[in-house]
Scaffold this motif. Structure first.
Motif, short mmCIF file in Angstrom:
data_model
loop_
_atom_site.label_atom_id
_atom_site.label_comp_id
_atom_site.label_asym_id
_atom_site.label_seq_id
_atom_site.Cartn_x
_atom_site.Cartn_y
_atom_site.Cartn_z
N THR A 213 -3.11 17.52 2.19
CA THR A 213 -2.92 17.20 0.77
C THR A 213 -1.46 16.91 0.43
OG1 THR A 213 -2.85 19.59 0.31
CG2 THR A 213 -4.96 18.47 0.01
N ASP A 214 -0.52 17.47 1.19
CA ASP A 214 0.88 17.16 0.92
C ASP A 214 1.17 15.68 1.17
OD1 ASP A 214 0.40 17.69 3.69
OD2 ASP A 214 2.54 17.92 4.03
N LEU A 215 0.54 15.13 2.22
CA LEU A 215 0.71 13.71 2.49
C LEU A 215 -0.02 12.86 1.47
CD1 LEU A 215 0.41 13.53 6.39
CD2 LEU A 215 2.45 13.80 4.98
N MET A 216 -1.12 13.36 0.96
CA MET A 216 -1.85 12.63 -0.09
C MET A 216 -1.01 12.54 -1.36
SD MET A 216 -5.70 14.14 0.55
CE MET A 216 -6.56 12.95 -0.46
N ARG A 217 -0.28 13.61 -1.66
CA ARG A 217 0.59 13.57 -2.85
C ARG A 217 1.70 12.53 -2.66
NH1 ARG A 217 -0.11 19.20 -1.97
NH2 ARG A 217 -1.63 20.04 -3.46
N ARG A 218 2.26 12.48 -1.44
CA ARG A 218 3.27 11.46 -1.17
C ARG A 218 2.69 10.06 -1.28
NH1 ARG A 218 6.60 13.54 4.18
NH2 ARG A 218 7.12 15.63 3.45
N LEU A 219 1.46 9.90 -0.78
CA LEU A 219 0.81 8.59 -0.86
C LEU A 219 0.64 8.18 -2.32
CD1 LEU A 219 -0.71 6.17 0.25
CD2 LEU A 219 -2.76 7.59 0.41
N ALA A 220 0.18 9.10 -3.16
CA ALA A 220 0.00 8.79 -4.58
C ALA A 220 1.33 8.41 -5.22
CB ALA A 220 -0.62 9.99 -5.30
N ALA A 221 2.41 9.11 -4.84
CA ALA A 221 3.73 8.80 -5.38
C ALA A 221 4.16 7.39 -4.96
CB ALA A 221 4.75 9.83 -4.90
N ALA A 222 3.88 7.04 -3.70
CA ALA A 222 4.24 5.70 -3.22
C ALA A 222 3.43 4.64 -3.95
CB ALA A 222 4.00 5.61 -1.71
N GLU A 223 2.13 4.88 -4.12
CA GLU A 223 1.28 3.92 -4.81
C GLU A 223 1.71 3.75 -6.26
OE1 GLU A 223 -2.84 4.63 -2.28
OE2 GLU A 223 -2.32 5.99 -3.91
N LEU A 224 2.07 4.85 -6.89
CA LEU A 224 2.51 4.79 -8.28
C LEU A 224 3.83 4.04 -8.39
CD1 LEU A 224 1.61 5.72 -11.07
CD2 LEU A 224 2.91 7.82 -10.73
N SER A 225 4.73 4.30 -7.44
CA SER A 225 6.02 3.60 -7.43
C SER A 225 5.83 2.10 -7.23
CB SER A 225 6.91 4.17 -6.32
OG SER A 225 8.17 3.55 -6.31
N ALA A 226 4.78 1.73 -6.50
CA ALA A 226 4.49 0.31 -6.27
C ALA A 226 3.71 -0.31 -7.43
CB ALA A 226 3.70 0.15 -4.97
N GLY A 227 3.42 0.51 -8.46
CA GLY A 227 2.72 -0.01 -9.63
C GLY A 227 1.21 -0.01 -9.50
N ARG A 228 0.68 0.65 -8.48
CA ARG A 228 -0.78 0.66 -8.28
C ARG A 228 -1.35 1.97 -8.84
NH1 ARG A 228 0.98 -1.10 -3.20
NH2 ARG A 228 0.19 0.75 -2.14
N VAL A 229 -1.49 1.99 -10.16
CA VAL A 229 -1.92 3.20 -10.86
C VAL A 229 -3.34 3.59 -10.45
CG1 VAL A 229 -2.30 4.27 -13.12
CG2 VAL A 229 -0.40 2.69 -12.80
N ALA A 230 -4.21 2.62 -10.34
CA ALA A 230 -5.60 2.91 -9.98
C ALA A 230 -5.70 3.53 -8.59
CB ALA A 230 -6.44 1.63 -10.04
N ASP A 231 -4.91 3.01 -7.65
CA ASP A 231 -4.90 3.58 -6.30
C ASP A 231 -4.37 5.01 -6.31
OD1 ASP A 231 -5.89 1.23 -5.30
OD2 ASP A 231 -3.97 0.47 -4.60
N ALA A 232 -3.31 5.23 -7.08
CA ALA A 232 -2.73 6.58 -7.17
C ALA A 232 -3.74 7.56 -7.76
CB ALA A 232 -1.45 6.55 -8.01
N ARG A 233 -4.46 7.10 -8.81
CA ARG A 233 -5.46 7.98 -9.40
C ARG A 233 -6.58 8.30 -8.41
NH1 ARG A 233 -9.92 7.51 -14.16
NH2 ARG A 233 -10.67 5.83 -12.81
N GLN A 234 -7.03 7.31 -7.65
CA GLN A 234 -8.08 7.55 -6.67
C GLN A 234 -7.62 8.54 -5.61
OE1 GLN A 234 -11.37 6.48 -6.77
NE2 GLN A 234 -11.46 8.06 -5.18
#
Length: 419
Positions: free
Chosen positions: A255-276
């Motif tokens: 889950t720690d890597l999943m949080r980093r992934l969400a942060a990266a997706e959000l930083s890239a502007g992919r809000v839907a991906d981050a939420r998923q």
């Protein structure tokens, strides 16, 4: 071909020579015996050191110590014997004794052809434990000079320079030998760490990327690469690296890597991906309030009121003393037109977060939206009492005051004209 006469003469000559040598033969015999005994003892010592080393490697410290003591009686001037004894003492936590043993090893090996790096290196280890980093650096440098082809000696020098916060020197020490150690991943990892400490994240990412190519099975390097790519504002590549890790069975529930992934997706502007990603995360680890808060915020950004309310309720259940759940729920009810419920939740959030202006601002916005500017102004004024420099509160209060003044002017005009 020898004839009989020649053979006889040869034998007679040999007899004469043998007779002449008899006087010195006894002395030479003693020397030969002594040399042979020395070689035998050295061989025994070598075998015993090898046995003790194997015992030490297997964690059999008592047996290793006994074997070393037996070897010391056979070969008391063997520097490698004292080095091994020092390592055993170091493993047992006997630092002062170990340091002395390594010092004895250094003296015995001297600085000639028999000098070797180990005792200098292990003295450096001990000095680091004693927080004598400058002295440790000297020992590591001595070990590196004696064993320049061993990258671990060079890494010890660089790591100590990092401890001393001499980052530029540490980087130069490693970079000067990169071509020589062109297949060594550890040196690239060390350089990535150094440049990360210098906040030069793009350069750090380059080194981690090269290290990952050299050691593709070392997933910890890929983790560091992903983390550094986020810092280097390269979120797309960071997300790819993290997805590759999470695709591995051993990493699927990290889950720690999943949080980093969400942060990266959000930083890239992919809000839907981050939420998923946060939806997947909260299905794995359901009891972390901050994850539900983040999921609620992302759901709100996507105008998913139902998803926001589910997350808000979960936060209120898991962390009833945190204000975020009440705040998000209030925002949902305000959006759905249930003003009383929204105000109640905003007030509770304001009570739980006495230094946060957001719940008061949300109360003011809700009141202003239903045509209660005076009550809204009080909420904004309360927010400014908490933080007089809050620009949002200043702007909203100014806006609502103009609205109040406009309404007052209209009322005055109506009274004057009789309308």
């Amino acid at each position: 071909m020898f004839n009989r006469s020649t053979l006889t003469q040869t034998l007679l000559a040999a007899t004469v020579v043998a007779g002449l040598a008899l006087s010195g033969c006894q002395n030479r015999h003693d020397e030969w015996v002594k040399e042979a005994d020395g070689r035998w003892q050295s061989l025994r010592s070598h075998v015993m050191i090898e046995t003790a080393t194997n015992q030490f490697t297997a964690g059999q410290l008592k047996q290793a110590e006994k074997t070393v003591n037996d070897a010391a009686r056979v070969d008391p001037d063997n520097p490698k014997l004292f080095n091994l004894a020092g390592r055993i003492a170091l493993e047992k936590g006997e630092l002062e004794y170990a340091f002395k043993l390594f010092a004895r090893s250094i003296v015995l090996s001297d600085t000639g052809s028999d000098a070797f790096a180990d005792p200098y290196y292990y003295q450096g280890v001990i000095l680091q434990r004693w927080s004598k980093h400058e002295d440790a650096l000297e020992r590591y440098e001595a070990a590196q000079r004696l064993e320049p082809d061993n990258p671990s000696r060079l890494l010890a020098v660089a790591e100590t320079l990092v401890t001393l916060e001499r980052f530029d020197e540490a980087a130069k020490v490693l970079e000067d030998r990169l071509d020589y150690f062109d297949s060594n991943a550890s040196m690239r990892v060390a350089l990535g760490h150094i440049y990360g400490l210098k906040s030069e994240y793009s350069t750090a990412a380059d080194y981690y990327r090269n290290a990952a190519l050299l050691a593709p099975d070392e997933t910890i390097i890929q983790e560091e690469l992903a983390r550094t790519l986020i810092e280097a504002n390269q979120p797309d590549e960071a997300a790819r690296a993290l997805k590759a890790l999470l695709a591995k069975d051993a990493y699927a529930n990290r889950t720690d890597l999943m949080r980093r992934l969400a942060a990266a997706e959000l930083s890239a502007g992919r809000v839907a991906d981050a939420r998923q990603t946060y939806i997947d995360l909260t299905n794995i680890e359901r009891d972390v309030p901050t994850d539900w808060i983040k999921l609620g915020e992302l759901s709100w950004r996507m105008e998913d009121l139902g998803g926001t309310l589910i997350a808000a309720n979960r936060v209120m259940d898991l962390a009833p003393n945190r204000h975020e759940g009440y705040l998000m729920a209030g925002m949902v009810w305000q959006k759905r037109g249930r003003l009383v419920d929204a105000l109640r939740l905003f007030d509770h959030a304001a009570k739980l977060a006495p230094n946060d202006t957001t719940p008061l601002l949300m109360r003011g916005l809700a009141l202003q939206k239903v045509g209660k500017p005076a009550a809204a102004a009080k909420a904004y004024e309360a927010a400014l009492k908490r933080n007089p420099d809050d620009k949002r509160a200043q702007r909203l209060l100014s806006s609502v005051q103009k609205e109040i003044e406009s309404q007052a002017a209209v009322s005055t005009e109506a009274a004057a004209t009789g309308y």
